[in-house]
Design a protein around this motif. Structure first.
Motif, mmCIF file in Angstrom:
data_model
loop_
_atom_site.group_PDB
_atom_site.id
_atom_site.type_symbol
_atom_site.label_atom_id
_atom_site.label_comp_id
_atom_site.label_asym_id
_atom_site.label_seq_id
_atom_site.Cartn_x
_atom_site.Cartn_y
_atom_site.Cartn_z
ATOM 1 N N PHE A 170 0.793 -1.230 0.000
ATOM 2 C CA PHE A 170 0.000 0.000 0.000
ATOM 3 C C PHE A 170 0.827 1.283 0.000
ATOM 4 O O PHE A 170 0.269 2.367 -0.084
ATOM 5 C CB PHE A 170 -0.929 0.000 1.222
ATOM 6 C CG PHE A 170 -1.792 -1.227 1.317
ATOM 7 C CD1 PHE A 170 -2.861 -1.410 0.452
ATOM 8 C CD2 PHE A 170 -1.521 -2.216 2.247
ATOM 9 C CE1 PHE A 170 -3.654 -2.543 0.529
ATOM 10 C CE2 PHE A 170 -2.315 -3.351 2.337
ATOM 11 C CZ PHE A 170 -3.381 -3.510 1.470
ATOM 12 N N LYS A 171 2.124 1.166 0.133
ATOM 13 C CA LYS A 171 3.059 2.304 0.154
ATOM 14 C C LYS A 171 2.890 3.163 1.400
ATOM 15 O O LYS A 171 3.840 3.432 2.120
ATOM 16 C CB LYS A 171 2.913 3.160 -1.101
ATOM 17 C CG LYS A 171 3.334 2.443 -2.381
ATOM 18 C CD LYS A 171 3.295 3.386 -3.575
ATOM 19 C CE LYS A 171 3.731 2.670 -4.850
ATOM 20 N NZ LYS A 171 3.670 3.570 -6.027
ATOM 21 N N ASP A 172 1.662 3.632 1.645
ATOM 22 C CA ASP A 172 1.439 4.500 2.793
ATOM 23 C C ASP A 172 -0.022 4.405 3.231
ATOM 24 O O ASP A 172 -0.808 3.642 2.670
ATOM 25 C CB ASP A 172 1.812 5.958 2.469
ATOM 26 C CG ASP A 172 1.113 6.481 1.204
ATOM 27 O OD1 ASP A 172 0.060 5.923 0.832
ATOM 28 O OD2 ASP A 172 1.612 7.451 0.601
ATOM 29 N N ARG A 173 -0.369 5.188 4.222
ATOM 30 C CA ARG A 173 -1.723 5.162 4.782
ATOM 31 C C ARG A 173 -2.767 5.566 3.741
ATOM 32 O O ARG A 173 -3.852 4.972 3.671
ATOM 33 C CB ARG A 173 -1.759 6.103 5.986
ATOM 34 C CG ARG A 173 -3.047 6.129 6.773
ATOM 35 C CD ARG A 173 -2.842 6.945 8.048
ATOM 36 N NE ARG A 173 -4.082 7.108 8.774
ATOM 37 C CZ ARG A 173 -4.956 8.068 8.523
ATOM 38 N NH1 ARG A 173 -4.724 8.939 7.555
ATOM 39 N NH2 ARG A 173 -6.069 8.165 9.236
ATOM 40 N N THR A 174 -2.440 6.560 2.925
ATOM 41 C CA THR A 174 -3.370 6.985 1.879
ATOM 42 C C THR A 174 -3.614 5.860 0.881
ATOM 43 O O THR A 174 -4.747 5.646 0.431
ATOM 44 C CB THR A 174 -2.832 8.225 1.152
ATOM 45 O OG1 THR A 174 -2.665 9.290 2.092
ATOM 46 C CG2 THR A 174 -3.779 8.683 0.051
ATOM 47 N N LEU A 210 -9.242 11.680 2.165
ATOM 48 C CA LEU A 210 -8.409 10.577 2.651
ATOM 49 C C LEU A 210 -7.797 9.766 1.519
ATOM 50 O O LEU A 210 -6.929 8.938 1.767
ATOM 51 C CB LEU A 210 -9.250 9.628 3.520
ATOM 52 C CG LEU A 210 -9.846 10.185 4.810
ATOM 53 C CD1 LEU A 210 -10.684 9.094 5.482
ATOM 54 C CD2 LEU A 210 -8.761 10.679 5.750
ATOM 55 N N LEU A 211 -8.253 10.003 0.284
ATOM 56 C CA LEU A 211 -7.953 9.093 -0.814
ATOM 57 C C LEU A 211 -7.036 9.707 -1.858
ATOM 58 O O LEU A 211 -6.915 10.924 -1.968
ATOM 59 C CB LEU A 211 -9.265 8.655 -1.487
ATOM 60 C CG LEU A 211 -10.370 8.156 -0.547
ATOM 61 C CD1 LEU A 211 -11.625 7.850 -1.329
ATOM 62 C CD2 LEU A 211 -9.897 6.945 0.239
ATOM 63 N N ARG A 212 -6.429 8.833 -2.657
ATOM 64 C CA ARG A 212 -5.623 9.250 -3.798
ATOM 65 C C ARG A 212 -6.562 9.312 -5.001
ATOM 66 O O ARG A 212 -6.918 8.301 -5.591
ATOM 67 C CB ARG A 212 -4.488 8.244 -4.004
ATOM 68 C CG ARG A 212 -3.436 8.682 -4.982
ATOM 69 C CD ARG A 212 -2.138 7.912 -4.759
ATOM 70 N NE ARG A 212 -1.435 8.330 -3.566
ATOM 71 C CZ ARG A 212 -1.025 7.521 -2.595
ATOM 72 N NH1 ARG A 212 -1.269 6.227 -2.660
ATOM 73 N NH2 ARG A 212 -0.391 7.995 -1.529
ATOM 74 N N ALA A 213 -6.980 10.517 -5.347
ATOM 75 C CA ALA A 213 -8.082 10.713 -6.286
ATOM 76 C C ALA A 213 -7.819 10.146 -7.668
ATOM 77 O O ALA A 213 -8.755 9.747 -8.367
ATOM 78 C CB ALA A 213 -8.405 12.206 -6.391
ATOM 79 N N ASP A 214 -6.549 10.102 -8.111
ATOM 80 C CA ASP A 214 -6.246 9.652 -9.470
ATOM 81 C C ASP A 214 -5.904 8.171 -9.547
ATOM 82 O O ASP A 214 -5.463 7.683 -10.594
ATOM 83 C CB ASP A 214 -5.098 10.478 -10.047
ATOM 84 C CG ASP A 214 -3.815 10.356 -9.217
ATOM 85 O OD1 ASP A 214 -3.864 9.778 -8.111
ATOM 86 O OD2 ASP A 214 -2.768 10.850 -9.691
ATOM 87 N N ASP A 215 -6.144 7.431 -8.472
ATOM 88 C CA ASP A 215 -5.851 5.997 -8.478
ATOM 89 C C ASP A 215 -6.775 5.295 -9.466
ATOM 90 O O ASP A 215 -8.008 5.450 -9.407
ATOM 91 C CB ASP A 215 -6.054 5.435 -7.067
ATOM 92 C CG ASP A 215 -5.756 3.945 -6.990
ATOM 93 O OD1 ASP A 215 -4.586 3.577 -6.909
ATOM 94 O OD2 ASP A 215 -6.730 3.166 -7.040
#
Length: 207
Positions: A66-70, A120-125
């Protein structure tokens, strides 16, 4: 004296060394632990180090997935939208889609909380945007059965209305703001009654 032959280990004997964690198992274990934490204490309580401890792995292991919490929260949201899309696609009509939406929120409260907290999210995932689009398409498909355009109502606004009713009811339900009005009644049946007041829908035709 002839030495005794070395004893061969039994095929059923467990090795003394710790079995390595398979990557797929680790990812699922961390996700499950994260969902438990969110359901109990909210997303702010998440810590990759604590999740690693819960999963019984090194503190750095979750970062491999997951790389990080986000990244972890984004994966939870993507999974949630995928589950939501699947259940909405099985709806017979708009009211049933709303009932399924409420049921999803009740059965997956941690997913539900994270899915609709964009900061909380990475929008461009890509996984997230794809799953979110699938859920949106499923909801629009249920709305189209009502044929709102025949009443002079824009399809997009009809979708917003349907989503607002289901999402608002689910959110109030999960936050216990409907404990009084709903009481001992089945929340899904209560929602079905509310939806019938506002929407008239027809069963979907099989393609």
């Amino acid at each position: 004296m002839t030495p005794a032959p070395a004893q061969q280990p039994s095929p059923h004997q467990k090795p003394s060394a710790r079995r390595p964690y398979h990557h797929g198992d680790l990812r699922r274990a961390v996700l499950t632990a994260a969902l438990d934490v969110i359901a109990a204490d909210g997303p702010s309580a998440l810590s990759l180090r604590d999740l690693a401890r819960r999963a019984g792995v090194s503190h750095a292991a979750p970062a491999h997935h997951f790389k990080d919490r986000t990244g972890l929260l984004t994966a939870i949201a993507a999974e949630g939208f995928g589950l939501l899309a699947s259940t909405l696609n099985e709806a017979a009509d708009l009211k049933d889609a709303g009932v399924r939406y409420v049921r999803f929120a009740r059965e997956h409260p941690a997913h539900f909380q994270v899915m609709f907290t964009p900061e909380l999210l990475r929008a461009d995932d890509l996984e997230l945007t794809t799953a979110r689009a699938l859920a949106g398409d499923a909801l629009r498909g249920a709305v189209s059965a009502v044929r709102p355009e025949s009443l002079g109502i824009d399809n997009r606004l009809a979708g917003v209305a349907a989503w607002s009713l289901a999402h608002g009811f689910a959110t109030l339900l999960l936050s216990h703001n409907l404990d009084g009005p709903v009481g001992d009644k089945d929340p899904e049946e209560v929602f079905r009654t509310l939806a019938a007041m506002l929407f008239r829908s027809e069963p979907r035709e099989n393609p």
